[in-house]
Scaffold this motif. Structure first.
Motif, PDB file in Angstrom:
ATOM      1  N   GLY A  68      -7.598  22.787   4.594  1.00 18.39           N
ATOM      2  CA  GLY A  68      -8.592  23.827   4.368  1.00 18.39           C
ATOM      3  C   GLY A  68      -9.795  23.756   5.275  1.00 18.39           C
ATOM      4  N   THR A  69     -10.297  24.947   5.638  1.00 20.04           N
ATOM      5  CA  THR A  69     -11.559  25.084   6.358  1.00 20.04           C
ATOM      6  C   THR A  69     -12.445  26.038   5.579  1.00 20.04           C
ATOM      7  N   THR A  70     -13.694  26.083   5.945  1.00 16.75           N
ATOM      8  CA  THR A  70     -14.611  27.057   5.358  1.00 16.75           C
ATOM      9  C   THR A  70     -15.829  27.215   6.240  1.00 16.75           C
ATOM     10  N   ASP A  71     -16.495  28.340   6.109  1.00 16.41           N
ATOM     11  CA  ASP A  71     -17.773  28.592   6.791  1.00 16.41           C
ATOM     12  C   ASP A  71     -17.681  28.297   8.288  1.00 16.41           C
ATOM     13  N   LEU A  72     -16.633  28.817   8.915  1.00 18.37           N
ATOM     14  CA  LEU A  72     -16.475  28.650  10.361  1.00 18.37           C
ATOM     15  C   LEU A  72     -17.524  29.430  11.136  1.00 18.37           C
ATOM     16  N   HIS A  73     -17.992  30.540  10.593  1.00 15.50           N
ATOM     17  CA  HIS A  73     -19.116  31.308  11.142  1.00 15.50           C
ATOM     18  C   HIS A  73     -18.966  31.601  12.636  1.00 15.50           C
ATOM     19  N   GLY A  74     -17.773  32.045  13.022  1.00 22.79           N
ATOM     20  CA  GLY A  74     -17.593  32.495  14.398  1.00 22.79           C
ATOM     21  C   GLY A  74     -17.525  31.399  15.427  1.00 22.79           C
ATOM     22  N   ASN A  75     -17.337  30.156  15.021  1.00 26.64           N
ATOM     23  CA  ASN A  75     -17.280  29.037  15.961  1.00 26.64           C
ATOM     24  C   ASN A  75     -15.838  28.722  16.338  1.00 26.64           C
ATOM     25  N   ILE A 306      -9.566  23.421  -6.127  1.00 29.97           N
ATOM     26  CA  ILE A 306     -10.406  24.465  -5.536  1.00 29.97           C
ATOM     27  C   ILE A 306     -10.859  24.022  -4.154  1.00 29.97           C
ATOM     28  N   LEU A 307     -10.561  24.839  -3.152  1.00 25.60           N
ATOM     29  CA  LEU A 307     -11.168  24.689  -1.836  1.00 25.60           C
ATOM     30  C   LEU A 307     -12.518  25.386  -1.900  1.00 25.60           C
ATOM     31  N   VAL A 308     -13.590  24.622  -1.766  1.00 22.17           N
ATOM     32  CA  VAL A 308     -14.946  25.112  -1.997  1.00 22.17           C
ATOM     33  C   VAL A 308     -15.589  25.520  -0.681  1.00 22.17           C
ATOM     34  N   GLY A 309     -16.378  26.585  -0.702  1.00 17.94           N
ATOM     35  CA  GLY A 309     -17.123  27.019   0.476  1.00 17.94           C
ATOM     36  C   GLY A 309     -18.529  27.452   0.131  1.00 17.94           C
ATOM     37  N   HIS A 310     -19.214  28.033   1.118  1.00 17.66           N
ATOM     38  CA  HIS A 310     -20.512  28.691   0.973  1.00 17.66           C
ATOM     39  C   HIS A 310     -21.710  27.757   1.028  1.00 17.66           C
ATOM     40  N   ALA A 311     -21.629  26.595   0.410  1.00 11.54           N
ATOM     41  CA  ALA A 311     -22.817  25.738   0.277  1.00 11.54           C
ATOM     42  C   ALA A 311     -23.066  24.863   1.494  1.00 11.54           C
ATOM     43  N   HIS A 312     -22.146  24.823   2.449  1.00 14.67           N
ATOM     44  CA  HIS A 312     -22.288  24.006   3.661  1.00 14.67           C
ATOM     45  C   HIS A 312     -22.485  22.529   3.314  1.00 14.67           C
ATOM     46  N   LYS A 313     -21.685  22.056   2.368  1.00 15.07           N
ATOM     47  CA  LYS A 313     -21.746  20.659   1.977  1.00 15.07           C
ATOM     48  C   LYS A 313     -20.405  19.979   2.263  1.00 15.07           C
ATOM     49  N   GLU A 314     -20.442  18.658   2.279  1.00  9.86           N
ATOM     50  CA  GLU A 314     -19.226  17.877   2.468  1.00  9.86           C
ATOM     51  C   GLU A 314     -18.866  17.201   1.154  1.00  9.86           C
ATOM     52  N   ILE A 315     -17.723  17.599   0.594  1.00 16.42           N
ATOM     53  CA  ILE A 315     -17.215  16.992  -0.638  1.00 16.42           C
ATOM     54  C   ILE A 315     -15.791  16.541  -0.365  1.00 16.42           C
ATOM     55  N   PRO A 316     -15.581  15.259  -0.047  1.00 18.35           N
ATOM     56  CA  PRO A 316     -14.219  14.791   0.238  1.00 18.35           C
ATOM     57  C   PRO A 316     -13.309  14.859  -0.988  1.00 18.35           C
ATOM     58  N   GLN A 317     -13.877  14.586  -2.148  1.00 16.75           N
ATOM     59  CA  GLN A 317     -13.078  14.613  -3.370  1.00 16.75           C
ATOM     60  C   GLN A 317     -14.011  14.595  -4.578  1.00 16.75           C
ATOM     61  N   ARG A 318     -13.826  15.543  -5.461  1.00 22.29           N
ATOM     62  CA  ARG A 318     -14.559  15.562  -6.718  1.00 22.29           C
ATOM     63  C   ARG A 318     -13.620  16.108  -7.789  1.00 22.29           C
TER      64      ARG A 318
END
Length: 639
Positions: A68-75, A306-318
């Motif tokens: 999973g990826t998230t918040d790539l924002h055009g990069n 859940i693959l989480v996005g939006h918050a720009h945080k790093e959560i390896p496992q919760r």
């Protein structure tokens, strides 16, 4: 595109059968390759999963992996367009989908080499088509359509995504461009809670179902539900009002997860453009929380991860315990901009229902994130976008004018500085020029926030990227009518950005980014607004020795104290006017100017027209920080 599943309850869902990967490809390049490169990125082959598979007696066990990826924002590339150099930060992260592609293909190759069937899905959790000049150029300068394909569509198709959730920034450029982007993808954009206002039915596929052949007569079914952010209704009100609604994540998951289970999903994965830690930057403007991923895990049965996005945080496992079933739901968030790749592993065991039907049950799960700074760019992705990248590099480095002196933004968080006055001046001037009737006679003010502390206008030639680096968001300009009382309350709210200070000299870290009930990690710079006047100065002190709500002192316009019933027109951005940040009054104030002009482009156009940026034309010191009435000196770290 995958074929639609046209059931009455989920008219736009997608249901597809996917073959298992059969061959291993040599994919990784550079000094480290193969497993060594993955290990350097932090990849642990999840030995626990292999052990659980081996213990699968009497029922057979299968391992499933979700990338999973998230918040790539055009990069796409590891490139900072505003600095015209490779991206770098204090922790030396790399960015871009080209590097993530190397990790994705590398993990797939490692898993394809294993003996047992091993389904692998690749997902994204949104915010894809906004955030860099590369994305902006193909949205506004040379909009996608026809032969012009969005660079993120090209790159994501090459990576081979199975699905992506909609992010809130997908709506920044309007629904027409979003639909064009959707058409250019080889996979579905999911949005179970982006619904038609009349029918309340999703206007994008709510989920996708993937069926994997894992043996003779055996099929494993994985469902992916896509959820986006309710804040879109506020942040992009001009683009979606009356056209689309955005109910809560929990509410829509409660509706669609049972449908997915009824359709035979053995695993249900949610791709959610919503942070894990419950909060909302828009206060009580909507009944649905902005960051609700953990609530989905807790309140919706039968969600496995859940693959989480939006918050720009790093959560390896919760893990979050579901209140009804007791299941531990896995949450992983892979940071942002392609700095990380999420890897979620699941072991499922074959069993039979009371009716004798084969099904699979989750035995164990775990997560990790891989760092993209240890691998080279994927050659295929990098080559495919090179021409578009080079075009944009040329665009952002084109000279638009000159600056009489160097103007820096760093101290804009604690001082009234010239480069911020430039933004105020252009915004207020554009609004004043567009006013009509009685509003044209009112004093015009402007708000601005210090978006980018590192922005600089060099002395001499100024390029597009210099200006764009100061105003990094794709906001549009509006004008609203407010009273003096509302102005004072707006400024008091803005002053929450500052911590309480009792000395007249303090380091910047002890002054800014105060923690509040709506900003538990500290108020971001973009939620500190200063206000300036156009034809006359608006002056005020912010006394940081005073409690929040009583900090604005000596508020005056043109040297005369502002009265409660005095009227002004104030230039604001669409984020503020639609409620972003929770600032008072502006969202309900009468709108007297709205031409949908992008503020960043207004700044660039002003420089193109006037050729010279001279602070003498617009700069003055009209607000200051004080402690007990005495000026506050704020120190910054050396270098």
């Amino acid at each position: 595109m995958s074929s639609p599943d046209s059931t009455p309850t989920a008219p736009a869902a997608v249901d597809a059968t996917a073959p298992m990967p059969a061959t291993r490809r040599a994919l990784l390049t550079g000094a480290l390759t193969g497993g060594a490169a993955l290990a350097a990125a932090g990849y642990s082959p999840a030995a626990w999963a292999d052990e659980d598979v081996q213990r699968g007696t009497p029922g057979r066990r299968i391992r499933v992996t979700v990338l999973g990826t998230t918040d790539l924002h055009g990069n796409v590339y590891n490139w900072d367009y505003f600095k015209n150099a490779e991206f770098d930060n204090k922790t030396h992260d790399d960015i871009g989908l080209a590097k993530v592609a190397t990790l994705v293909k590398g993990v797939r190759a490692e898993l394809a080499a294993k003996r047992n069937p091993h389904p692998v899905l690749t997902l994204d959790a949104g915010d894809t088509i906004q955030g860099t000049p590369l994305a902006y150029y193909y949205a506004k300068i040379k909009p996608i359509g026809g032969d012009v394909v969005h660079p993120m569509a090209t790159a994501m198709n090459l990576v081979g995504y199975d699905a992506a959730a909609l992010g809130n920034h997908e709506f920044n450029y309007g629904l027409d461009l979003l639909r064009t982007f959707e058409d250019q993808l080889d996979f579905p954009l999911l949005g179970a809670n982006a619904v038609d206002p009349a029918t309340k039915r999703p206007m994008f596929p709510p989920y996708v179902i993937k069926r994997y052949r894992v043996g003779r007569g055996r099929t494993l079914t994985v469902g992916v539900l896509g959820l986006t952010n309710p804040g879109i209704a506020i942040w992009d009100k001009a683009n979606v009002e009356g056209k689309m609604e955005f109910p809560g994540l929990v509410e829509q998951a409660q509706k669609f997860v049972p449908i997915m289970k009824k359709k035979g999903c053995d695993l249900v994965i949610v791709s959610a453009h919503s942070g894990a830690d419950t909060s909302s930057s828009y206060g009580d403007a909507l009944p649905f929380p902005e960051n609700a991923a953990s609530l989905v895990a807790e309140q919706v049965p039968n969600v496995d991860a859940i693959l989480v996005g939006h918050a720009h945080k790093e959560i390896p496992q919760r893990f979050v315990r579901n209140a009804e079933t007791g299941q531990q739901v896995l949450l992983v968030e892979p940071y942002y901009w392609g700095m990380r790749l999420a890897v979620m592993d699941f072991v499922v065991q074959e069993t039979y229902s009371r009716k004798g039907r084969l099904k699979w049950v989750l035995v164990s799960s775990g997560g990790q994130v891989l760092n993209s700074n240890t691998v080279e760019e994927d050659a295929e992705v990098a080559a495919a976008l090179r021409e578009q990248h080079d075009t944009v590099v040329g665009y952002v480095n084109s000279v638009v004018g000159t600056s009489v002196s160097e103007l820096r933004a760093e101290r804009g968080v604690v001082e009234d500085i010239a480069i911020m006055d430039f933004v105020q001046y252009v915004q207020a001037g554009a609004v004043k020029a567009g006013l009509t009737g009685a509003d044209a006679a009112l004093p015009v003010l402007s708000i601005a926030a210090p978006f980018a502390r590192g922005a600089v206008f060099p002395q001499g030639e100024v390029s597009v990227r210099d200006v764009a680096g100061l105003y990094i968001y794709d906001n549009t300009l509006l004008g609203v009518r407010i009273t003096g009382k509302q102005l004072a309350e707006y400024l008091e709210f803005s002053a929450r950005y500052f911590k309480t200070v009792t000395t007249t000299t303090a380091p910047v870290g002890e002054v800014t980014n105060a923690v509040t009930e709506t900003a538990p990690n500290g108020t971001p710079d973009y939620n500190f607004d200063s206000v300036a006047g156009l034809d006359a100065p608006l002056t005020y002190d912010i006394d940081l020795a005073q409690p929040v709500g009583s900090r604005i002192k000596n508020l005056a316009y043109d040297g005369t104290a502002v009265t409660d019933d005095q009227q002004f027109v104030m230039a604001v951005n669409n984020y503020r006017q639609s409620g972003g940040g929770g600032f008072p009054h502006v969202p309900t104030a009468p709108v007297v100017y709205n031409r949908q002009n992008e503020i960043r482009q207004l700044l660039i156009d002003w420089v193109l027209e006037h050729k010279v940026i001279d602070p003498a034309e617009f700069a003055s010191v009209d607000w200051r920080l004080v402690v007990g009435g005495e000026p506050l000196t704020v120190t910054f770290p050396a270098g």
